[in-house]
Enzyme design. Structure first.
Site, PDB file in Angstrom:
ATOM      1  N   SER A  84      28.923 -29.556  51.599  1.00 25.84           N
ATOM      2  CA  SER A  84      30.932 -30.097  51.637  1.00 25.84           C
ATOM      3  C   SER A  84      30.642 -30.780  50.271  1.00 25.84           C
ATOM      4  O   SER A  84      30.118 -32.329  50.157  1.00 25.84           O
ATOM      5  CB  SER A  84      30.926 -31.508  52.762  1.00 25.84           C
ATOM      6  OG  SER A  84      30.959 -31.047  54.572  1.00 25.84           O
ATOM      7  N   CYS A 142      38.255 -30.826  62.633  1.00 25.37           N
ATOM      8  CA  CYS A 142      37.699 -31.501  64.122  1.00 25.37           C
ATOM      9  C   CYS A 142      38.171 -33.337  64.185  1.00 25.37           C
ATOM     10  O   CYS A 142      38.181 -34.011  63.519  1.00 25.37           O
ATOM     11  CB  CYS A 142      35.972 -30.929  62.835  1.00 25.37           C
ATOM     12  SG  CYS A 142      35.634 -29.954  62.328  1.00 25.37           S
ATOM     13  N   GLU A 165      27.288 -35.554  61.491  1.00 27.76           N
ATOM     14  CA  GLU A 165      26.847 -34.955  60.213  1.00 27.76           C
ATOM     15  C   GLU A 165      25.721 -34.956  60.422  1.00 27.76           C
ATOM     16  O   GLU A 165      24.614 -36.142  60.843  1.00 27.76           O
ATOM     17  CB  GLU A 165      26.170 -36.295  59.219  1.00 27.76           C
ATOM     18  CG  GLU A 165      25.352 -36.344  58.012  1.00 27.76           C
ATOM     19  CD  GLU A 165      25.125 -35.005  57.344  1.00 27.76           C
ATOM     20  OE1 GLU A 165      24.585 -34.235  57.213  1.00 27.76           O
ATOM     21  OE2 GLU A 165      26.381 -35.116  56.580  1.00 27.76           O
ATOM     22  N   ASN A 208      43.746 -28.759  56.385  1.00 23.15           N
ATOM     23  CA  ASN A 208      44.918 -28.859  57.457  1.00 23.15           C
ATOM     24  C   ASN A 208      45.420 -29.994  57.525  1.00 23.15           C
ATOM     25  O   ASN A 208      44.789 -31.289  57.656  1.00 23.15           O
ATOM     26  CB  ASN A 208      44.059 -28.427  58.757  1.00 23.15           C
ATOM     27  CG  ASN A 208      44.663 -28.681  60.145  1.00 23.15           C
ATOM     28  OD1 ASN A 208      45.335 -29.716  60.100  1.00 23.15           O
ATOM     29  ND2 ASN A 208      43.879 -28.839  61.169  1.00 23.15           N
ATOM     30  N   GLU A 216      33.632 -32.466  70.837  1.00 22.95           N
ATOM     31  CA  GLU A 216      35.084 -31.262  71.421  1.00 22.95           C
ATOM     32  C   GLU A 216      33.439 -30.197  69.941  1.00 22.95           C
ATOM     33  O   GLU A 216      33.193 -30.276  69.270  1.00 22.95           O
ATOM     34  CB  GLU A 216      36.149 -31.511  70.292  1.00 22.95           C
ATOM     35  CG  GLU A 216      36.196 -32.277  69.218  1.00 22.95           C
ATOM     36  CD  GLU A 216      37.508 -32.229  68.309  1.00 22.95           C
ATOM     37  OE1 GLU A 216      37.603 -31.741  67.814  1.00 22.95           O
ATOM     38  OE2 GLU A 216      37.778 -33.172  69.447  1.00 22.95           O
TER      39      GLU A 216
END
Length: 344
Positions: A211, A330, A157, A287, A89
């Protein structure tokens, strides 16, 4: 068979020389593919027929299939089906400065970050450069917009797929390719130190985002298994070297999780950790649809965390939220589809 959309200009030039053709043919092909957006090689009017036949024999021109699109006023999330039946996606986000696409780099992910939806579906394979390029091209063509910014921050990644990601960057950055400015391209990594060391030597002007999500080994190690391989101290050491060599500012991504990494003490630890580094921190409200049992930090906690960083001269932003009406996390759209086996 190699896919034509995965060929950097340099590799395409080498190909033409290997078949005793002039390397300027590569520029002609790039113009048809990326400026004129013509997919049918038979329409390449300045390419002779015997060379067209050779190209048809040597290259695939396939692209993924758009399976589903979820949209709201500022976001469009795309589910793609690849040639082997795998799903990935991408997300288009409309900003006041242009249109940005968040690109996936792998089918699944092996990093296993506990707060991440894509990490729940293990890595099946790397994406090819052509599969990454196609995400941008197909979104541009479907939405009839120009993509000005790219973040490699979707499923996977990027530095676990280093060579393909590097080719992808070179293709979309090339003036004769998609002509997306290097400083409008961001690579996000969990912190694979050997690849960061390699990346700093590539002489690219793209942005690097880390991250982080924890300011000490205990906190980060609970959230991100990679911290057990490359701990936070080693990571910060190599990032200081990165800034020194590239003279590029770093971005640190920090998801705020209620009662996990969002206290005033956590903020002060982060200040100490990042002191003296040319960087800014992107605070990300969690989220909760990611699942994993984590809760979103309250607005008051987010603002208090922000204020501590700001008062201690750490450049900081709170990420604007996109996709409140779509499965924006994600991997979430893909995970929903693969678990149910149907598209609702």
């Amino acid at each position: 068979m190699k896919n034509i959309y995965g060929m950097t200009l340099e590799k395409l030039e080498q190909y033409f020389e290997s078949i005793n053709e002039k390397k300027y043919r590569a520029l002609q092909i790039y113009e048809w593919l990326y400026q004129k957006r013509v997919r049918d090689i038979k329409l390449f009017s300045n390419i002779k027929d015997d060379l067209k036949n050779t190209l048809i024999k040597d290259f695939s021109f396939d692209r993924p299939e758009i399976v589903k699109i979820e949209k709201d006023e500022e976001t469009a999330k795309y589910l793609f089906k690849l040639q082997d039946g795998k799903y990935i996606e991408s997300v288009l986000m409309h900003h006041n400065y242009g249109n940005s696409v968040c690109v996936s780099s792998q089918v699944g992910c092996n990093m296993g970050c506990l707060f991440c939806a894509s990490g729940k579906l293990k890595k099946e394979r790397n994406l090819t450069a052509s599969e990454m390029v196609s995400q941008i091209m197909m979104i541009e063509e479907d939405m009839k917009v120009r993509i000005s910014h790219v973040v490699i921050m979707g499923i996977g990644e990027p530095f676990d797929n280093y060579d393909n990601v590097l080719d992808f960057i070179k293709i979309i950055n090339n003036d004769k390719g998609m002509a997306i400015g290097a400083r409008h391209i961001t690579v996000s990594t969990c912190g694979i130190i050997p690849k960061i060391e390699a990346f700093m030597k590539e002489n690219l002007q793209v942005n690097l985002a880390i991250s982080l999500h924890g300011a000490d080994n205990e906190t980060r190690g609970k959230l991100m298994p990679i911290n057990k391989v490359y701990d936070i101290d080693s990571l910060i050491d190599v990032l200081k070297k990165y800034v020194s060599i590239t003279n590029r500012r770093l971005t640190f991504e920090y998801i705020l999780l209620d009662n996990v990494n969002d206290s005033k003490e956590d903020a002060l630890k982060l200040v100490k950790l990042l002191k003296g580094i040319n960087c800014y921190v992107n605070l990300i409200p969690y989220n909760e649809t990611n699942s994993g049992g984590f809760k979103r930090s309250s607005k008051d906690k987010i603002l208090a965390f922000f204020d501590i960083l700001k008062k201690n001269n750490i450049q900081v932003t709170i990420r604007r939220e996109f996709g409140s009406k779509v499965t924006a996390a994600c991997g979430q759209l893909r995970a929903n589809y693969t678990s149910k086996g149907v598209i609702e």
